[in-house]
Enzyme design. Structure first.
Site, PDB file in Angstrom:
ATOM      1  N   ASP A   8       0.885  -1.164   0.000  1.00 43.87           N
ATOM      2  CA  ASP A   8       0.000   0.000   0.000  1.00 43.87           C
ATOM      3  C   ASP A   8       0.926   1.218   0.000  1.00 43.87           C
ATOM      4  O   ASP A   8       1.423   1.631   1.050  1.00 43.87           O
ATOM      5  CB  ASP A   8      -0.894   0.001   1.237  1.00 43.87           C
ATOM      6  CG  ASP A   8      -1.797   1.218   1.298  1.00 43.87           C
ATOM      7  OD1 ASP A   8      -2.298   1.648   0.239  1.00 43.87           O
ATOM      8  OD2 ASP A   8      -1.987   1.762   2.403  1.00 43.87           O
ATOM      9  N   GLU A  67      -1.328  -1.443  -4.833  1.00 46.84           N
ATOM     10  CA  GLU A  67      -2.513  -0.626  -5.094  1.00 46.84           C
ATOM     11  C   GLU A  67      -2.189   0.448  -6.133  1.00 46.84           C
ATOM     12  O   GLU A  67      -1.120   1.062  -6.098  1.00 46.84           O
ATOM     13  CB  GLU A  67      -2.986   0.027  -3.793  1.00 46.84           C
ATOM     14  CG  GLU A  67      -4.308   0.748  -3.932  1.00 46.84           C
ATOM     15  CD  GLU A  67      -4.829   1.266  -2.600  1.00 46.84           C
ATOM     16  OE1 GLU A  67      -5.245   2.438  -2.570  1.00 46.84           O
ATOM     17  OE2 GLU A  67      -4.818   0.503  -1.617  1.00 46.84           O
ATOM     18  N   ASP A 139      -2.561   0.908   7.119  1.00 43.66           N
ATOM     19  CA  ASP A 139      -1.682   0.725   5.963  1.00 43.66           C
ATOM     20  C   ASP A 139      -1.261  -0.729   5.786  1.00 43.66           C
ATOM     21  O   ASP A 139      -1.217  -1.246   4.673  1.00 43.66           O
ATOM     22  CB  ASP A 139      -0.455   1.630   6.085  1.00 43.66           C
ATOM     23  CG  ASP A 139      -0.840   3.098   6.118  1.00 43.66           C
ATOM     24  OD1 ASP A 139      -1.375   3.589   5.108  1.00 43.66           O
ATOM     25  OD2 ASP A 139      -0.642   3.746   7.161  1.00 43.66           O
TER      26      ASP A 139
END
EC number: 3.1.21.10
Length: 173
Positions: A8, A67, A139
């Site tokens: 992430d 992501e 996160d």
């Protein structure tokens, strides 16, 4: 067995999570946050690159899931996020690892069942699916969710390929 590193990305902190996915079951390996200092962006990008490289060398994942950048109201933030992603992606590809990219919506849909899920829902589902004693940080949970999304996507592709092999010229073999 497939060890998957989920990332992430962020220009202030980058979440990571590693799972072992076997026959549709996911086992938690590790997760955390790469905390970046108050430094110029190039120095932070170097830290992301070096940290992801270190994770890859230590855990030897076979695949990486990251992501995608989403475009919010702040173009400058989106550009920095894109650069953070780039540093992580380069760390993976220099180690000859395949990198899969998923939107935040795809990741949430895969793990929570709703593309509009909030961070707390993602944390709770990650905790539940990986049988963790406590919810990981936002996160780290997002990174673990990215890894699980990739595992689900790979399993679906394998299932579709198997189904396609059963049919030839529109007929069941």
């Amino acid at each position: 067995m497939a060890l998957i590193l989920g990332i992430d990305p962020g220009s202030r902190k980058t979440g990571f999570g590693i799972i072992n996915s076997v026959s549709g079951r996911h086992e938690y390996i590790t997760s955390g946050i790469i905390r970046l200092p108050e430094a110029e962006l190039p120095e932070r990008l170097k830290i992301i690159f070096e940290s992801v490289t270190e994770l890859i060398e230590q855990y030897c994942p076979q695949q990486v899931s990251i992501e995608q950048v989403f475009m919010g109201n702040n173009a400058s933030s989106a550009l920095k996020l894109g650069q953070a992603r780039g540093a992580a992606i380069v760390a993976a590809v220099t180690q000859d690892l395949p990198v899969a990219e998923y939107s935040a919506r795809q990741i949430k849909q895969s793990v929570v069942g709703s593309g509009g899920a909030d961070k707390a829902q993602v944390q709770q589902m990650v905790k539940t699916l990986l049988k963790l004693p406590a919810a990981p940080s936002e996160d780290a949970a997002d990174a673990l969710a990215a890894a699980m999304c990739h595992a689900h996507s790979q399993a679906s592709m394998i299932a579709m390929a198997g189904a396609a092999r059963k049919y030839r010229n529109g007929r069941l073999r």
